[in-house]
Write a protein that holds these residues in place. Structure first.
Motif, mmCIF file in Angstrom:
data_model
loop_
_atom_site.group_PDB
_atom_site.id
_atom_site.type_symbol
_atom_site.label_atom_id
_atom_site.label_comp_id
_atom_site.label_asym_id
_atom_site.label_seq_id
_atom_site.Cartn_x
_atom_site.Cartn_y
_atom_site.Cartn_z
ATOM 1 N N GLY A 1 -6.117 0.956 -1.293
ATOM 2 C CA GLY A 1 -6.948 2.157 -1.299
ATOM 3 C C GLY A 1 -8.405 1.952 -0.932
ATOM 4 N N ASN B 1 -2.996 4.122 7.921
ATOM 5 C CA ASN B 1 -3.857 4.485 6.812
ATOM 6 C C ASN B 1 -4.181 5.970 6.947
ATOM 7 O OD1 ASN B 1 -4.495 2.071 5.068
ATOM 8 N ND2 ASN B 1 -4.854 1.217 7.108
ATOM 9 N N SER C 1 -2.593 -4.060 -6.555
ATOM 10 C CA SER C 1 -3.324 -2.830 -6.889
ATOM 11 C C SER C 1 -4.748 -2.958 -6.372
ATOM 12 C CB SER C 1 -3.341 -2.621 -8.398
ATOM 13 O OG SER C 1 -4.168 -3.599 -9.012
ATOM 14 N N SER C 2 -5.466 -1.855 -6.386
ATOM 15 C CA SER C 2 -6.869 -1.894 -5.964
ATOM 16 C C SER C 2 -7.677 -2.815 -6.874
ATOM 17 C CB SER C 2 -7.465 -0.487 -5.934
ATOM 18 O OG SER C 2 -7.401 0.105 -7.211
ATOM 19 N N GLY D 1 2.373 -5.973 -3.325
ATOM 20 C CA GLY D 1 2.264 -4.906 -4.312
ATOM 21 C C GLY D 1 0.962 -4.959 -5.093
ATOM 22 N N CYS E 1 -2.356 0.450 3.865
ATOM 23 C CA CYS E 1 -2.969 0.078 2.591
ATOM 24 C C CYS E 1 -3.514 1.268 1.815
ATOM 25 C CB CYS E 1 -4.086 -0.947 2.839
ATOM 26 S SG CYS E 1 -3.466 -2.577 3.284
ATOM 27 N N GLY E 2 -3.188 2.478 2.223
ATOM 28 C CA GLY E 2 -3.645 3.656 1.500
ATOM 29 C C GLY E 2 -5.143 3.878 1.578
ATOM 30 N N ASN F 1 -0.005 -3.483 1.226
ATOM 31 C CA ASN F 1 -0.321 -3.320 -0.191
ATOM 32 C C ASN F 1 -0.821 -1.886 -0.317
ATOM 33 O OD1 ASN F 1 -0.039 -6.017 -1.639
ATOM 34 N ND2 ASN F 1 -1.189 -6.585 0.201
ATOM 35 N N ARG F 2 0.100 -0.964 -0.495
ATOM 36 C CA ARG F 2 -0.165 0.467 -0.386
ATOM 37 C C ARG F 2 -1.164 1.010 -1.410
ATOM 38 N NH1 ARG F 2 3.037 1.772 3.577
ATOM 39 N NH2 ARG F 2 5.024 0.743 3.881
ATOM 40 N N ASP F 3 -1.378 0.283 -2.498
ATOM 41 C CA ASP F 3 -2.317 0.740 -3.528
ATOM 42 C C ASP F 3 -3.702 0.116 -3.387
ATOM 43 O OD1 ASP F 3 -0.368 2.364 -4.699
ATOM 44 O OD2 ASP F 3 0.391 0.708 -5.928
#
Length: 126
Positions: free
Chosen positions: A54, A105, A20-21, A18, A77-78, A50-52
């Motif tokens: 980015g 992605n 963040s960028s 989880g 990973c967005g 870790n989808r955020d």
């Protein structure tokens, strides 16, 4: 800072945390600050799921990851084209790289085609 250990460090996996960028940028900056010269000991890194992460996180990784890596995972990973282009440039400068996992992605069809073309030279999952 990454600390040297008595045994070779070969794997760093940050999967599904989880992150963040901003957190990924901080981790990437730790690679840049490798005053002990241990980055070359890292063979595999994964930030998958870790989808955020980015574009911001991908660009920071591309700027700071050692070119001696053999594997990198950035699944789901967005990441869009901005981060993807930075990664593509880093991949081209990483002669030891054997596997890149970047599926799920948000790359444009054009960038995906560039990754696939590069994938003919290495095992890459797009």
């Amino acid at each position: 800072m990454l600390e040297a250990t008595s045994a070779p460090l070969t794997t760093l996996h940050f999967r599904s945390l989880g992150l963040s960028s901003v957190q990924v940028v901080s981790i990437a900056e730790a690679f840049e600050q490798d005053t002990e010269g241990t980055n070359h000991l890292i063979a595999s890194v994964s930030f998958s799921y870790n989808r955020d992460l980015g574009d911001l996180g991908a660009a920071a990784l591309a700027k700071n990851m050692p070119h001696s890596l053999q594997e990198i995972g950035l699944v789901a990973c967005g990441i869009g084209d901005i981060g993807g282009l930075a990664l593509l440039d880093w991949i081209k400068k990483s002669p030891q790289l054997r596997m890149v996992c970047i599926e799920q992605n948000s790359f444009s069809p054009e960038l995906s085609a560039q990754f696939r073309q590069l994938g003919h030279q290495m095992m890459m999952v797009v």
